[in-house]
Enzyme design. Structure first.
Site, PDB file in Angstrom:
ATOM      1  N   TYR A 108      43.662 -59.991  12.046  1.00 44.36           N
ATOM      2  CA  TYR A 108      43.848 -58.880  12.479  1.00 44.36           C
ATOM      3  C   TYR A 108      43.894 -58.698  14.071  1.00 44.36           C
ATOM      4  CZ  TYR A 108      42.097 -54.126  13.894  1.00 44.36           C
ATOM      5  OH  TYR A 108      41.853 -52.892  14.679  1.00 44.36           O
ATOM      6  N   GLU A 196      48.153 -51.666  16.290  1.00 45.16           N
ATOM      7  CA  GLU A 196      47.327 -52.471  15.620  1.00 45.16           C
ATOM      8  C   GLU A 196      48.301 -53.195  14.410  1.00 45.16           C
ATOM      9  OE1 GLU A 196      43.536 -51.042  13.405  1.00 45.16           O
ATOM     10  OE2 GLU A 196      45.001 -50.973  11.867  1.00 45.16           O
TER      11      GLU A 196
END
Ligand code: GDP
Ligand code: MN
Length: 384
Positions: A108, A196
């Protein structure tokens, strides 16, 4: 303003971040042809302005071109409901068809603004993928954050620290550091509020690929990015919020039934508290701004009245730059145009108060005047 995954991935690619081969389609035949071109199997991803698609059926794997066309037909034209949408969901008008990736592990990587540190912050985890929310909840130590001093930018010691935290070495660490630098450049150069990659994957042959992409642009900086404005997809936005933004009205749709017209963001926040204190819930946040005209107030009230949730309206105006008579005339105009008879609670103070009250009193609308916020709360309670 939000971008679609495929739009964000094009920007990623321009900055040297690897993305899977793929194409956007909006019909089943193109889905079949594209899957054929990718070697016969592919992943189909709903292009919507909401995350959590994987768990909601918005990401599907097709093992043959025929299966791709069947899946595409079942996904296109539907509304996708994910944990990040409301109950009616968002329309699926296009799909991103991509080659399948050989995933060894999912990481992530994100950047947003950290209000405590007053600077961008990079957030990383070696446990990326669809359960990142659970990781944040159950294993917060697996998530690291690195505030970035804007004057210095992302420094080499920071990318080294982060790749170490991710447990990476050698070429994988170098390639991931490259993605981190590219992500920071994208964030700054495009005035993003959020960016993201989840998951950023390591493939079985040790390549680093952005499998997903999320990018939100700061609305107040959009004027500096004319090329990005054309990427806006209104079909994904709340209809009333989109109308309000066209009129330069700060409006956020909420769940309750008290429509609120206010001037000034601080007063608007206080008004939401008043509605809540009265045991009711606000239907919206709305700041019509200081220099509003009759027409702009009318637009704002029309937006409130066209929300089917709204059962009564609270006007809370401090007449300074926006005079009370303007607020009153605009409100009456909107009620007449929308042919509405919803109860109207008005608390006004300041410039041209008497004139404003007079306009409302003579309008024939179902008006209750309140002099204080306490009285306004009382009137809301009585209007239920
Ligand atoms: P999100 O749920 O909206 O965040 O959508 P993502 O694009 O992140 O996809 C959700 C999940 O689908 C990913 O975490 C992957 O595990 C899986 N996925 C996406 N693309 C592929 C692929 O090409 N191959 C495989 N095996 N899984 C994929
Ligand atoms: Mn994702």
């Amino acid at each position: 303003m939000k971008l679609h995954e495929h739009q964000a991935k094009q920007i990623f690619s321009q900055y040297g971040i690897n993305i899977p081969n793929g194409q956007v389609v909006s019909d089943a035949i193109s889905a079949k042809n594209t899957t054929e071109g990718l070697g016969g199997s592919a992943v189909l991803k709903a292009q919507v302005h909401a995350g959590g698609r994987g768990k909601a059926g918005g990401v599907k794997i097709a093992k043959t071109p025929l299966e791709a066309s069947e899946l595409a037909a079942s996904m296109l034209g539907q509304h996708l409901v994910t944990p990040q949408t409301d109950a009616s969901g968002v329309p699926v008008n296009s799909l991103l068809i991509e080659e399948l990736a050989d995933i060894r592990s999912e990481m992530y990587l994100a950047i947003t603004i950290d209000r405590d540190h007053r600077c961008p912050v990079m957030i990383i985890s070696k446990s990326g993928g669809m359960d990142i929310e659970e990781v944040a909840h159950n294993n917060p130590n697996d998530i690291h954050s690195e505030p970035i001093e804007p004057v210095l930018g992302l420094m080499p010691f920071q990318t080294r620290r982060m790749t170490r935290q991710l447990g990476l070495e050698g070429s994988i660490a170098r390639d991931t550091a490259h993605v981190m630098r590219a992500l920071y450049d994208i964030f700054v150069e495009n005035d993003c509020s959020l960016i993201e990659i989840n998951p950023l994957i390591i493939t079985k042959d040790n390549r680093i690929i952005a499998l997903d992409a999320k990018l939100d642009l700061e609305d107040d900086a959009l004027f500096r990015h004319q090329d990005l404005i054309s990427l806006r997809d209104r079909s994904q936005e709340d209809r009333l919020e989109a109308e309000a933004s066209d009129q330069d009205i700060a409006y956020v749709n909420l769940d309750g039934d008290v429509g609120c017209l206010v001037n000034g963001a601080g007063l608007a926040m206080a008004t939401l508290d008043v509605a809540n204190a009265a045991g009711a819930a606000p239907a919206n946040f709305l700041d019509v701004g200081g220099g509003a005209t009759d027409e702009k107030v009318a637009e704002a009230v029309s937006i409130i009245l066209s929300d089917p949730k709204v059962k009564r309206v609270l006007v809370n105006v401090f007449g300074g730059i926006l005079r009370c008579d303007v607020a009153a005339r605009g409100t009456v105009l909107a009620y007449q145009r929308m042919n509405s008879d919803l109860p109207l609670i008005v608390r006004m103070l300041g410039t041209n108060l008497e004139e404003g009250k007079d306009i409302l009193a003579k309008s024939g609308l179902n008006v209750t005047f309140a002099d204080t916020l306490t009285e306004a709360a009382q009137a809301i309670r009585e209007s239920q």
